[in-house]
Design a protein around this motif. Structure first.
Motif, PDB file in Angstrom:
ATOM      1  N   GLY A  75      -3.768  -1.880   2.133  1.00 43.93           N
ATOM      2  CA  GLY A  75      -3.939  -2.732   3.303  1.00 43.93           C
ATOM      3  C   GLY A  75      -5.053  -2.322   4.242  1.00 43.93           C
ATOM      4  O   GLY A  75      -5.044  -2.716   5.404  1.00 43.93           O
ATOM      5  N   THR A  76      -5.988  -1.524   3.776  1.00 44.63           N
ATOM      6  CA  THR A  76      -7.138  -1.132   4.597  1.00 44.63           C
ATOM      7  C   THR A  76      -8.409  -1.347   3.779  1.00 44.63           C
ATOM      8  O   THR A  76      -8.929  -0.400   3.188  1.00 44.63           O
ATOM      9  CB  THR A  76      -7.032   0.337   5.056  1.00 44.63           C
ATOM     10  OG1 THR A  76      -6.847   1.174   3.903  1.00 44.63           O
ATOM     11  CG2 THR A  76      -5.879   0.552   6.010  1.00 44.63           C
ATOM     12  N   MET A 122       1.688   0.548  -2.557  1.00 45.16           N
ATOM     13  CA  MET A 122       2.058  -0.078  -1.285  1.00 45.16           C
ATOM     14  C   MET A 122       3.335   0.516  -0.696  1.00 45.16           C
ATOM     15  O   MET A 122       3.567   0.420   0.499  1.00 45.16           O
ATOM     16  CB  MET A 122       2.195  -1.588  -1.426  1.00 45.16           C
ATOM     17  CG  MET A 122       3.347  -2.053  -2.245  1.00 45.16           C
ATOM     18  SD  MET A 122       3.328  -3.836  -2.313  1.00 45.16           S
ATOM     19  CE  MET A 122       4.391  -4.105  -3.687  1.00 45.16           C
ATOM     20  N   LEU A 123       4.177   1.185  -1.500  1.00 44.69           N
ATOM     21  CA  LEU A 123       5.394   1.818  -0.991  1.00 44.69           C
ATOM     22  C   LEU A 123       5.241   3.320  -0.773  1.00 44.69           C
ATOM     23  O   LEU A 123       6.170   3.974  -0.296  1.00 44.69           O
ATOM     24  CB  LEU A 123       6.565   1.576  -1.951  1.00 44.69           C
ATOM     25  CG  LEU A 123       7.189   0.193  -1.899  1.00 44.69           C
ATOM     26  CD1 LEU A 123       8.243   0.055  -2.985  1.00 44.69           C
ATOM     27  CD2 LEU A 123       7.785  -0.098  -0.543  1.00 44.69           C
ATOM     28  N   THR A 176      -6.900   6.097   2.850  1.00 42.81           N
ATOM     29  CA  THR A 176      -5.612   5.829   3.479  1.00 42.81           C
ATOM     30  C   THR A 176      -4.505   6.449   2.617  1.00 42.81           C
ATOM     31  O   THR A 176      -4.389   6.127   1.437  1.00 42.81           O
ATOM     32  CB  THR A 176      -5.383   4.309   3.623  1.00 42.81           C
ATOM     33  OG1 THR A 176      -6.476   3.750   4.343  1.00 42.81           O
ATOM     34  CG2 THR A 176      -4.088   4.018   4.345  1.00 42.81           C
ATOM     35  N   PRO A 177      -3.684   7.353   3.182  1.00 45.17           N
ATOM     36  CA  PRO A 177      -2.715   8.086   2.365  1.00 45.17           C
ATOM     37  C   PRO A 177      -1.432   7.325   2.022  1.00 45.17           C
ATOM     38  O   PRO A 177      -0.684   7.757   1.154  1.00 45.17           O
ATOM     39  CB  PRO A 177      -2.383   9.300   3.237  1.00 45.17           C
ATOM     40  CG  PRO A 177      -2.564   8.809   4.628  1.00 45.17           C
ATOM     41  CD  PRO A 177      -3.708   7.820   4.560  1.00 45.17           C
ATOM     42  N   ASP A 178      -1.157   6.220   2.701  1.00 43.44           N
ATOM     43  CA  ASP A 178       0.093   5.514   2.460  1.00 43.44           C
ATOM     44  C   ASP A 178      -0.160   4.021   2.282  1.00 43.44           C
ATOM     45  O   ASP A 178      -1.230   3.519   2.585  1.00 43.44           O
ATOM     46  CB  ASP A 178       1.096   5.759   3.583  1.00 43.44           C
ATOM     47  CG  ASP A 178       0.503   5.507   4.954  1.00 43.44           C
ATOM     48  OD1 ASP A 178      -0.639   5.036   5.041  1.00 43.44           O
ATOM     49  OD2 ASP A 178       1.188   5.777   5.944  1.00 43.44           O
ATOM     50  N   GLY A 179       0.843   3.321   1.795  1.00 38.02           N
ATOM     51  CA  GLY A 179       0.715   1.893   1.554  1.00 38.02           C
ATOM     52  C   GLY A 179       1.124   1.059   2.750  1.00 38.02           C
ATOM     53  O   GLY A 179       1.876   1.507   3.625  1.00 38.02           O
TER      54      GLY A 179
END
Length: 68
Positions: free
Chosen positions: A4-5, A42-43, A11-14
């Motif tokens: 989402g970026t 994404m999770l 980006t380390p997480d979804g």
């Protein structure tokens, strides 16, 4: 889409895990569930999620969980 970026690959997480972290309506480990052998990007992140390869093989074993 998974993180989402757009354009930022570090980006380390979804995006869905970030949403679940902010929502905090429940303390259940079932806040994010994927039917997949691995956790989808994404999770990925700090919010508790669960991945399973098959719903038929899922079993819940715990001594601390009590139905309300």
């Amino acid at each position: 889409m998974e993180i989402g970026t757009p354009g930022i690959k570090s980006t380390p997480d979804g995006w869905l895990n970030r949403y679940l972290s902010e929502k905090q309506a429940s303390v259940s480990p079932f806040r994010g569930v994927a039917v997949s052998p691995q956790t989808p990007r994404m999770l990925a992140g700090a919010a508790p999620t669960l991945s399973m390869s098959s719903i038929e093989e899922f079993r819940l074993r715990t001594s601390q969980w009590r139905p309300r």
